[in-house]
Design a protein around this motif. Structure first.
Motif, PDB file in Angstrom:
ATOM      1  N   PRO A 209       0.805  -1.232   0.000  1.00 15.03           N
ATOM      2  CA  PRO A 209       0.000   0.000   0.000  1.00 15.03           C
ATOM      3  C   PRO A 209       0.834   1.276   0.000  1.00 15.03           C
ATOM      4  N   ASP A 210       2.063   1.209   0.482  1.00 10.53           N
ATOM      5  CA  ASP A 210       2.900   2.410   0.587  1.00 10.53           C
ATOM      6  C   ASP A 210       3.814   2.605  -0.619  1.00 10.53           C
ATOM      7  N   GLN A 211       3.682   1.747  -1.632  1.00  8.80           N
ATOM      8  CA  GLN A 211       4.536   1.850  -2.811  1.00  8.80           C
ATOM      9  C   GLN A 211       3.657   2.153  -4.034  1.00  8.80           C
ATOM     10  N   PRO A 212       3.649   3.418  -4.481  1.00  9.18           N
ATOM     11  CA  PRO A 212       2.793   3.772  -5.627  1.00  9.18           C
ATOM     12  C   PRO A 212       3.290   3.203  -6.956  1.00  9.18           C
ATOM     13  N   ASN A 213       4.571   2.909  -7.042  1.00  7.42           N
ATOM     14  CA  ASN A 213       5.142   2.368  -8.279  1.00  7.42           C
ATOM     15  C   ASN A 213       4.917   0.859  -8.318  1.00  7.42           C
ATOM     16  N   SER A 214       4.016   0.410  -9.185  1.00  9.97           N
ATOM     17  CA  SER A 214       3.663  -1.009  -9.226  1.00  9.97           C
ATOM     18  C   SER A 214       4.819  -1.895  -9.679  1.00  9.97           C
ATOM     19  N   THR A 215       5.778  -1.345 -10.409  1.00  9.37           N
ATOM     20  CA  THR A 215       6.917  -2.142 -10.870  1.00  9.37           C
ATOM     21  C   THR A 215       7.840  -2.531  -9.716  1.00  9.37           C
ATOM     22  N   LEU A 216       7.689  -1.866  -8.575  1.00  9.80           N
ATOM     23  CA  LEU A 216       8.516  -2.164  -7.397  1.00  9.80           C
ATOM     24  C   LEU A 216       7.768  -2.989  -6.347  1.00  9.80           C
ATOM     25  N   HIS A 217       6.569  -3.433  -6.686  1.00  8.00           N
ATOM     26  CA  HIS A 217       5.795  -4.239  -5.739  1.00  8.00           C
ATOM     27  C   HIS A 217       6.436  -5.607  -5.538  1.00  8.00           C
ATOM     28  N   LYS A 218       6.384  -6.091  -4.317  1.00  9.06           N
ATOM     29  CA  LYS A 218       6.922  -7.408  -3.967  1.00  9.06           C
ATOM     30  C   LYS A 218       5.769  -8.372  -3.703  1.00  9.06           C
ATOM     31  N   PHE A 219       5.947  -9.596  -4.124  1.00 13.16           N
ATOM     32  CA  PHE A 219       4.910 -10.599  -3.905  1.00 13.16           C
ATOM     33  C   PHE A 219       4.824 -10.908  -2.416  1.00 13.16           C
ATOM     34  N   PRO A 220       3.611 -11.053  -1.867  1.00 12.50           N
ATOM     35  CA  PRO A 220       3.465 -11.292  -0.423  1.00 12.50           C
ATOM     36  C   PRO A 220       3.992 -12.658  -0.001  1.00 12.50           C
ATOM     37  N   THR A 221       4.387 -12.747   1.233  1.00 13.16           N
ATOM     38  CA  THR A 221       4.820 -14.021   1.808  1.00 13.16           C
ATOM     39  C   THR A 221       3.596 -14.792   2.300  1.00 13.16           C
ATOM     40  N   PRO A 222       3.727 -16.090   2.543  1.00 19.97           N
ATOM     41  CA  PRO A 222       2.585 -16.851   3.084  1.00 19.97           C
ATOM     42  C   PRO A 222       2.046 -16.275   4.390  1.00 19.97           C
ATOM     43  N   SER A 223       2.938 -15.796   5.278  1.00 22.29           N
ATOM     44  CA  SER A 223       2.479 -15.244   6.556  1.00 22.29           C
ATOM     45  C   SER A 223       1.671 -13.967   6.348  1.00 22.29           C
ATOM     46  N   GLN A 224       2.035 -13.160   5.350  1.00 23.26           N
ATOM     47  CA  GLN A 224       1.266 -11.949   5.069  1.00 23.26           C
ATOM     48  C   GLN A 224      -0.135 -12.302   4.560  1.00 23.26           C
ATOM     49  N   VAL A 225      -0.212 -13.295   3.703  1.00 21.96           N
ATOM     50  CA  VAL A 225      -1.512 -13.697   3.179  1.00 21.96           C
ATOM     51  C   VAL A 225      -2.365 -14.304   4.284  1.00 21.96           C
ATOM     52  N   CYS A 226      -1.743 -15.078   5.164  1.00 21.62           N
ATOM     53  CA  CYS A 226      -2.488 -15.700   6.274  1.00 21.62           C
ATOM     54  C   CYS A 226      -3.107 -14.663   7.206  1.00 21.62           C
ATOM     55  N   SER A 227      -2.480 -13.515   7.299  1.00 16.31           N
ATOM     56  CA  SER A 227      -2.999 -12.466   8.186  1.00 16.31           C
ATOM     57  C   SER A 227      -4.123 -11.656   7.535  1.00 16.31           C
ATOM     58  N   SER A 228      -4.432 -11.969   6.295  1.00 18.57           N
ATOM     59  CA  SER A 228      -5.484 -11.244   5.586  1.00 18.57           C
ATOM     60  C   SER A 228      -6.806 -12.005   5.660  1.00 18.57           C
ATOM     61  N   LYS A 229      -7.877 -11.301   5.414  1.00 17.40           N
ATOM     62  CA  LYS A 229      -9.202 -11.903   5.401  1.00 17.40           C
ATOM     63  C   LYS A 229      -9.641 -12.158   3.962  1.00 17.40           C
ATOM     64  N   ILE A 230     -10.576 -13.066   3.823  1.00 27.31           N
ATOM     65  CA  ILE A 230     -11.102 -13.414   2.506  1.00 27.31           C
ATOM     66  C   ILE A 230     -11.632 -12.179   1.782  1.00 27.31           C
ATOM     67  N   GLU A 231     -12.319 -11.312   2.520  1.00 28.51           N
ATOM     68  CA  GLU A 231     -12.910 -10.116   1.905  1.00 28.51           C
ATOM     69  C   GLU A 231     -11.843  -9.223   1.295  1.00 28.51           C
ATOM     70  N   ILE A 232     -10.691  -9.137   1.949  1.00 27.20           N
ATOM     71  CA  ILE A 232      -9.598  -8.304   1.426  1.00 27.20           C
ATOM     72  C   ILE A 232      -9.025  -8.927   0.159  1.00 27.20           C
ATOM     73  N   LEU A 233      -8.842 -10.239   0.159  1.00 28.20           N
ATOM     74  CA  LEU A 233      -8.296 -10.920  -1.015  1.00 28.20           C
ATOM     75  C   LEU A 233      -9.242 -10.794  -2.205  1.00 28.20           C
ATOM     76  N   ARG A 234     -10.528 -10.819  -1.935  1.00 30.18           N
ATOM     77  CA  ARG A 234     -11.508 -10.712  -3.016  1.00 30.18           C
ATOM     78  C   ARG A 234     -11.493  -9.323  -3.657  1.00 30.18           C
ATOM     79  N   ALA A 235     -10.976  -8.331  -2.949  1.00 26.89           N
ATOM     80  CA  ALA A 235     -10.913  -6.970  -3.504  1.00 26.89           C
ATOM     81  C   ALA A 235      -9.998  -6.905  -4.726  1.00 26.89           C
TER      82      ALA A 235
END
Length: 369
Positions: A209-235
């Motif tokens: 969320p803090d990186q406006p340049n999409s070319t510098l985005h990093k793929f999330p780790t499993p622990s980051q995804v686990c801390s998210s909710k289904i509703e957020i992933l569906r966004a």
């Protein structure tokens, strides 16, 4: 007076009764020959109105539409599954490593710590053993190409037109995150390549969320995804089911049920057995991951429509005359026929699949049978 009036009334009454009786005819009436059967209303002529008369009396005949074979999204899905970690300008240089056709040749990295798991570099092999090494990451593609052309000369122009980057020295040096690769495979299911790429970019953006340049985005780790909710992933555009699949995959990596080391060292049968247990990963998805994520050289999928079509062309069949079978399912070759044909390309059937998708791009008719 009364007698006259009574006489007039009696005469009038008699005249009325005579008028009510039917007139007698000297000849009996002729009876029409009427059938007792009821007429079919549909057969009776219908008088057309002025509006109906102006329009054609017969409906337009619908043109028969030729069934169009479904698209084969495999190449676009592969590009997402085989996408390396990091950015293009950060691609590591090719390293000469040991390579085996029946094992993993990819340079894998652990999702959480980015630790490299790969075959041993050739300069770390003892001199006595190094002299006996024949196959390396630098020449395994050359060996595979030579084998394919020797078995089937028709493939030569296809190979010359479509160099295979994934199994090249540069491709084998690219770092592959197995969690990222498998997640990309789930995202790619049953959508077009463009849609999958867009959804994946939105999914990654959720965790940057803090990186406006999409070319510098990093793929999330499993622990980051686990801390998210289904509703957020569906966004990001994921369906409810796909969001559940991605979250379930992340949990398996997070709990250590799936590890990079296991995926690297396990046999193909073990990889297939373990990953099919994961919700959202069918046989086809695992086959594609083993082939283009782990970069195993001898994977073959009979269920891929693009491979079927390419092999049918290579076998000299007119695929334009093939039609959809029962239930609307397209099939260009049977599984048994495919396996028999692919057997001669061992132990490089992954590369054979790669070129089967591209056979129709090149005219191979001049190569003969």
């Amino acid at each position: 007076m009364s007698s006259r009036r009574s006489a007039r009334l009696s005469a009038a009454s008699l005249e009325v009764k005579e008028n009510e009786l039917p007139a007698k005819s000297s000849t009996p009436p002729k009876m029409a020959n009427i059938s007792k059967k009821r007429k079919n209303p549909a057969s009776e002529p219908v008088t057309a109105s002025n509006d109906d008369a102006a329009s054609p009396s017969t409906p337009k005949r619908k043109r028969a539409t030729k069934p169009i074979p479904p698209m084969t999204p495999t190449p676009s899905a592969i590009r997402l599954m085989a996408a390396p970690v990091g950015f293009e300008d950060m691609a590591p240089p090719p390293i000469s490593r040991l390579a085996v056709p029946n094992g993993t040749n990819a340079t894998l990295v652990t999702p959480e710590t980015h630790r490299v798991v790969a075959n041993k570099p050739l300069d770390q092999v003892s001199p006595s053993k190094a002299s006996k090494v024949k196959t390396t990451s630098g020449n395994i593609l050359e060996e595979a190409v030579a084998h394919l052309i020797q078995v089937e000369p028709k493939l030569k122009p296809v190979i010359e037109k479509h160099p295979c980057h994934m199994f090249s020295p540069e491709g084998l040096a690219e770092e592959i995150d197995p969690f990222m690769s498998l997640t990309s495979g789930i995202i790619s299911q049953q959508v077009s390549g463009a849609a999958a790429k867009s959804i994946k970019a939105k999914f990654v953006a959720l965790f940057n969320p803090d990186q406006p340049n999409s070319t510098l985005h990093k793929f999330p780790t499993p622990s980051q995804v686990c801390s998210s909710k289904i509703e957020i992933l569906r966004a990001a555009g994921l369906s409810q089911r796909k969001a559940e699949y991605v979250l379930g995959l992340a949990e398996k990596f997070h709990r250590g049920e799936l590890t990079t080391s296991m995926l690297f060292t396990a046999s193909y049968e073990e990889v297939l057995e373990e990953l099919i247990k994961v919700r959202g990963l069918g046989k086809w998805s695992v086959e594609m991951f083993a082939c283009f994520g782990l970069k195993r050289m001898d994977v073959f999928s009979t269920g891929d429509l693009g491979v079927q079509r390419g092999m049918a062309v290579l076998a000299g069949k007119n695929v334009s005359k093939l039609k959809a079978g029962k239930g609307g399912k397209w099939k260009y070759m049977g599984e048994k026929e495919m396996e028999e044909m692919a057997e001669k390309f061992r132990p490089y059937r992954s590369l054979f699949m790669y070129y089967s998708w591209r056979v129709e791009d090149v005219d191979i008719s001049s190569m003969g049978s």
